[in-house]
Design a protein around this motif. Structure first.
Motif, PDB file in Angstrom:
ATOM      1  N   PHE A 105       0.840  -1.199   0.000  1.00  0.00           N
ATOM      2  CA  PHE A 105       0.000   0.000   0.000  1.00  0.00           C
ATOM      3  C   PHE A 105       0.879   1.253   0.000  1.00  0.00           C
ATOM      4  O   PHE A 105       0.660   2.186  -0.780  1.00  0.00           O
ATOM      5  N   LEU A 106       1.898   1.273   0.862  1.00  0.00           N
ATOM      6  CA  LEU A 106       2.815   2.410   0.921  1.00  0.00           C
ATOM      7  C   LEU A 106       3.697   2.473  -0.324  1.00  0.00           C
ATOM      8  O   LEU A 106       4.009   3.563  -0.821  1.00  0.00           O
ATOM      9  N   LEU A 107       4.092   1.322  -0.833  1.00  0.00           N
ATOM     10  CA  LEU A 107       4.916   1.285  -2.040  1.00  0.00           C
ATOM     11  C   LEU A 107       4.148   1.841  -3.242  1.00  0.00           C
ATOM     12  O   LEU A 107       4.732   2.488  -4.117  1.00  0.00           O
ATOM     13  N   THR A 108       2.837   1.607  -3.278  1.00  0.00           N
ATOM     14  CA  THR A 108       2.001   2.178  -4.336  1.00  0.00           C
ATOM     15  C   THR A 108       2.045   3.702  -4.300  1.00  0.00           C
ATOM     16  O   THR A 108       2.161   4.365  -5.339  1.00  0.00           O
ATOM     17  N   HIS A 109       1.969   4.263  -3.101  1.00  0.00           N
ATOM     18  CA  HIS A 109       2.037   5.716  -2.965  1.00  0.00           C
ATOM     19  C   HIS A 109       3.414   6.237  -3.381  1.00  0.00           C
ATOM     20  O   HIS A 109       3.518   7.288  -4.025  1.00  0.00           O
ATOM     21  N   LEU A 110       4.468   5.500  -3.017  1.00  0.00           N
ATOM     22  CA  LEU A 110       5.821   5.906  -3.406  1.00  0.00           C
ATOM     23  C   LEU A 110       5.973   5.891  -4.924  1.00  0.00           C
ATOM     24  O   LEU A 110       6.576   6.807  -5.508  1.00  0.00           O
ATOM     25  N   SER A 111       5.424   4.876  -5.569  1.00  0.00           N
ATOM     26  CA  SER A 111       5.491   4.789  -7.034  1.00  0.00           C
ATOM     27  C   SER A 111       4.715   5.930  -7.682  1.00  0.00           C
ATOM     28  O   SER A 111       5.153   6.500  -8.693  1.00  0.00           O
TER      29      SER A 111
END
Length: 334
Positions: free
Chosen positions: A82-88
């Motif tokens: 979920f956080l990695l999606t925001h980072l991407s």
């Protein structure tokens, strides 16, 4: 004598008008900024055009794939992804706010950017850069919860908290850009509009001011310090607890698990903070002035390209999701 006075009158009053970016007519050529960038090295520009274009395409493809598989694959419905999606999403938007203009300037003699586009670029790049700083700290906290609180991980990193932390990251970016952009864009200025950078950045724009900028530089330095060092401090505290927990267990398996959980994130953090602090902590140092453009090129173009590779190359979950997405292979990565 009268003609001379008449001719000199507009020049005399121009500084008193204190032209500001927000109040300028974007259609006027006089209001355009000139992004000097790498114009002093025309041969380097040709090479950079190819490198930046390839990196940008890889950034779009890699980060879009991460967002896609994290959204549709049930095995990746976890706080980390979920956080990695925001980072991407941050990486895609950050590079898109800078790279198209950079490519345009690299391909030919025209190095201009309108005042409106410059202001928008400044707003977006500041907001997203600050958001990424906080997101990396939140991801470190997620690693701390996974390693140090494994039995309570699901309760600690519940969906509501994850959404709240992601919201804080985005809001902190908006808050920082409002502070720094307003201080920068409303400084009165006159004369040349040459920015010695390849995109609109604070420390290059304040040099165009026709008034003393010492107070503004202090304000901007404090804002940069808070948005860089506070997340970094939270990040270091999280990893301090992780290292302490692993040392107490004294297990090679625990070390491998911690490395598998946090290794990719540590690489991304090192790349991001190692470059961005060199530019923003001491923007007027001789080192930053000499190598600042190349360092900025690294964290705005290269790092967003490497992030998807770092997070996926040694990650079985992502490899399995990619296999299921493109080949329908449900055993891949197991």
């Amino acid at each position: 004598m009268q003609d001379r006075k008449a001719d000199s009158r507009p020049q005399h009053h121009a500084p008193k008008k204190a032209r500001r970016v927000m109040g300028m007519n974007s259609s006027s050529a006089e209001d355009d900024f000139i992004l000097v960038g790498f114009s002093g090295q025309p041969n380097l520009e040709k090479t950079l055009f190819v490198v930046v274009l390839v990196s940008y395409l890889l950034t779009l493809v890699g980060n879009t794939i991460i967002i896609l598989i994290s959204s549709i694959d049930p095995n990746l419905k976890t706080p980390m992804y979920f956080l990695l999606t925001h980072l991407s999403l941050v990486d895609i938007c950050l590079t898109t706010s800078i790279v198209p203009q950079l490519l345009w300037n690299l391909r030919g003699p025209a190095k201009t950017i309108t005042a409106l586009c410059c202001a928008v670029q400044l707003y977006i790049s500041l907001a997203l850069g600050s958001t990424e700083c906080v997101l990396l700290a939140v991801m470190a906290f997620n690693g701390y919860a996974a390693v140090c609180k494994p039995l309570h991980y699901a309760a600690v990193m519940n969906p509501r908290l994850c959404q709240a932390l992601a919201g804080v990251a985005w809001l902190s970016g908006v808050g920082n850009t409002l502070i720094q952009s307003i201080v920068t864009l409303w400084l009165p200025r006159f004369g040349h509009q040459w920015l010695h950078h390849f995109f609109c950045v604070v420390h290059s724009m304040i040099k165009l001011a026709c008034v003393s900028v010492q107070a503004s530089e202090v304000q901007l330095f404090i804002a940069s310090l808070v948005l860089l060092l506070l997340p970094l401090a939270l990040l270091l505290v999280s990893y301090g607890h992780i290292v302490n927990a692993v040392i107490r267990i004294k297990s090679v398996q625990a070390w491998c698990k911690a490395l598998g959980t946090c290794g990719s994130h540590l690489m991304v953090v090192s790349l991001f903070y190692g470059t961005i602090t060199a530019v923003y902590i001491q923007p007027n140092s001789s080192y930053a002035c000499t190598y600042g453009k190349f360092i900025s090129l690294f964290y705005t173009v290269v790092t967003p390209t490497l992030n998807p590779l770092i997070y996926t190359l040694r990650n079985r979950d992502v490899k399995g999701a990619l296999g299921r997405l493109f080949h329908g292979d449900r055993d891949l990565g197991s």
